[in-house]
Design a protein around this motif. Structure first.
Motif, PDB file in Angstrom:
ATOM      1  N   THR A 241       2.623  10.888   4.435  1.00 30.97           N
ATOM      2  CA  THR A 241       2.959   9.678   5.430  1.00 30.97           C
ATOM      3  C   THR A 241       3.218  10.277   6.673  1.00 30.97           C
ATOM      4  OG1 THR A 241       5.251   9.579   4.792  1.00 30.97           O
ATOM      5  CG2 THR A 241       3.849   8.498   3.479  1.00 30.97           C
TER       6      THR A 241
ATOM      7  N   SER B  62      -4.101   1.688  -2.102  1.00 37.23           N
ATOM      8  CA  SER B  62      -3.741   3.168  -1.750  1.00 37.23           C
ATOM      9  C   SER B  62      -3.848   2.962  -0.198  1.00 37.23           C
ATOM     10  CB  SER B  62      -4.796   3.878  -2.278  1.00 37.23           C
ATOM     11  OG  SER B  62      -4.672   5.321  -1.366  1.00 37.23           O
ATOM     12  N   THR B  63      -3.121   3.933   0.409  1.00 36.37           N
ATOM     13  CA  THR B  63      -3.197   4.161   2.061  1.00 36.37           C
ATOM     14  C   THR B  63      -4.424   5.092   2.109  1.00 36.37           C
ATOM     15  OG1 THR B  63      -1.809   6.059   2.058  1.00 36.37           O
ATOM     16  CG2 THR B  63      -0.843   4.080   2.246  1.00 36.37           C
TER      17      THR B  63
ATOM     18  N   LYS C 233       0.717  -1.103   0.105  1.00 38.03           N
ATOM     19  CA  LYS C 233       0.091  -0.007   0.115  1.00 38.03           C
ATOM     20  C   LYS C 233       0.837   1.319   0.018  1.00 38.03           C
ATOM     21  CE  LYS C 233      -4.459  -1.852   2.223  1.00 38.03           C
ATOM     22  NZ  LYS C 233      -5.382  -1.289   1.267  1.00 38.03           N
TER      23      LYS C 233
ATOM     24  N   PRO D  51       0.746   5.625  -0.677  1.00 29.70           N
ATOM     25  CA  PRO D  51      -0.044   7.044  -0.692  1.00 29.70           C
ATOM     26  C   PRO D  51      -0.091   7.436  -2.147  1.00 29.70           C
ATOM     27  CG  PRO D  51       1.908   7.529   0.742  1.00 29.70           C
ATOM     28  CD  PRO D  51       2.080   6.153  -0.005  1.00 29.70           C
TER      29      PRO D  51
END
Length: 288
Positions: free
Chosen positions: A285, A165-166, A86, A88
């Motif tokens: 992040t 994705s995060t 995963k 961003p």
């Protein structure tokens, strides 16, 4: 290359003159049509130089995807590192030449920095980016602000809900795309960060709507775009926004485009890229 040729080409590429008029003025400045033609090869993009990161790089998973907008499907170039489960999301917004080999290469570069990267084709509603750059520019000039923002917001939604994705999404845009990142930041509260390379600024009364952290790169020789910096920064300050502004002295508009010999400035491009990656990591992040 002399600045007068770059300035003239800028006027042409930003739609302030027709190609015939541009070629006539180039020939007049250069002294002949033959010299003007030789100079033009340096002013135009050379996509043979685009593959900084090869398309068959074994570290990357690359695919062309479609995502829905409510108005129709949009094609996008989706890139990620295979080893990362995963990441961003980062939207890459192209210049006014459409989704071309250079922008796809930028998307691959960003993926190697650890992001799930999507480069939408903003000409999808018109059949997609053509090979003819002049035609692509003319098509982009006809796009409505509504359609552009519809695609940008749909790209945010697509990346934020993608299984890889995060959920955090940022956007990076160049030239025309830099201006569209500014507009997306105004309209989309879910955007975590926006990075605009030499992009036109939003209306100052819209700046209070920005929720994203903003990183703004400008070229020192780009007088037309730079006229709006002071008012934009004043509005950002007054609204208490998180932002950084850098001006790269001696650099031309589009200094990041390494397929353009006349404009590319390696020192400015490398520094801006390092700052961009660090900024995106910080605001998607939490990494310093």
């Amino acid at each position: 290359m002399e600045q007068k040729y770059i300035d003239l080409f800028d006027r042409y590429t930003h739609g302030s003159m027709l190609r015939r008029e541009f070629l006539e003025k180039m020939a007049s400045l250069a002294g002949s049509a033959a010299v003007a033609s030789a100079l033009l090869t340096k002013l135009e993009n050379n996509y043979a130089l685009a593959a900084t990161v090869p398309e068959d790089d074994q570290r990357l998973a690359i695919e062309t995807v479609g995502f829905e907008t409510g108005r129709g499907s949009v094609s996008g170039y989706l890139t990620r590192m295979k080893q990362i489960e995963k990441a961003p999301g980062v939207i890459i917004v192209h210049e006014n030449r459409g989704l071309n080999p250079h922008i796809k290469d930028v998307a691959r570069r960003m993926a190697l920095e650890g992001f799930l990267t999507l480069a939408p084709d903003y000409l999808s509603f018109s059949g997609g980016t053509p090979d003819d750059e002049d035609k692509a520019r003319d098509m982009i000039a006809k796009l409505s602000g509504y359609d552009i923002l519809t695609i940008s917001e749909a790209a945010v939604a697509y990346l934020s809900t993608n299984p890889q994705s995060t959920g955090k999404v940022a956007a990076v845009g160049f030239c025309w795309g830099g201006g569209q990142v500014n507009q997306l930041a105004v309209a989309e509260p879910k955007l975590s960060a926006g990075v605009a390379y030499y992009g036109r600024q939003p209306a100052v009364d819209q700046v209070p709507n920005i929720q994203a952290a903003m990183l703004l790169h400008y070229a020192g020789l780009d007088d037309a775009t730079n006229e709006g910096i002071a008012a934009y920064e004043k509005a950002l300050k007054a609204s208490g926004k998180t932002y950084q502004i850098y001006i790269y002295q001696g650099a031309n508009h589009a200094f990041n485009n390494d397929t353009n010999a006349a404009r590319y400035n390696k020192e400015a491009a490398d520094l801006a890229w390092t700052r961009t990656v660090a900024f995106l990591k910080k605001y998607t992040t939490g990494a310093a």
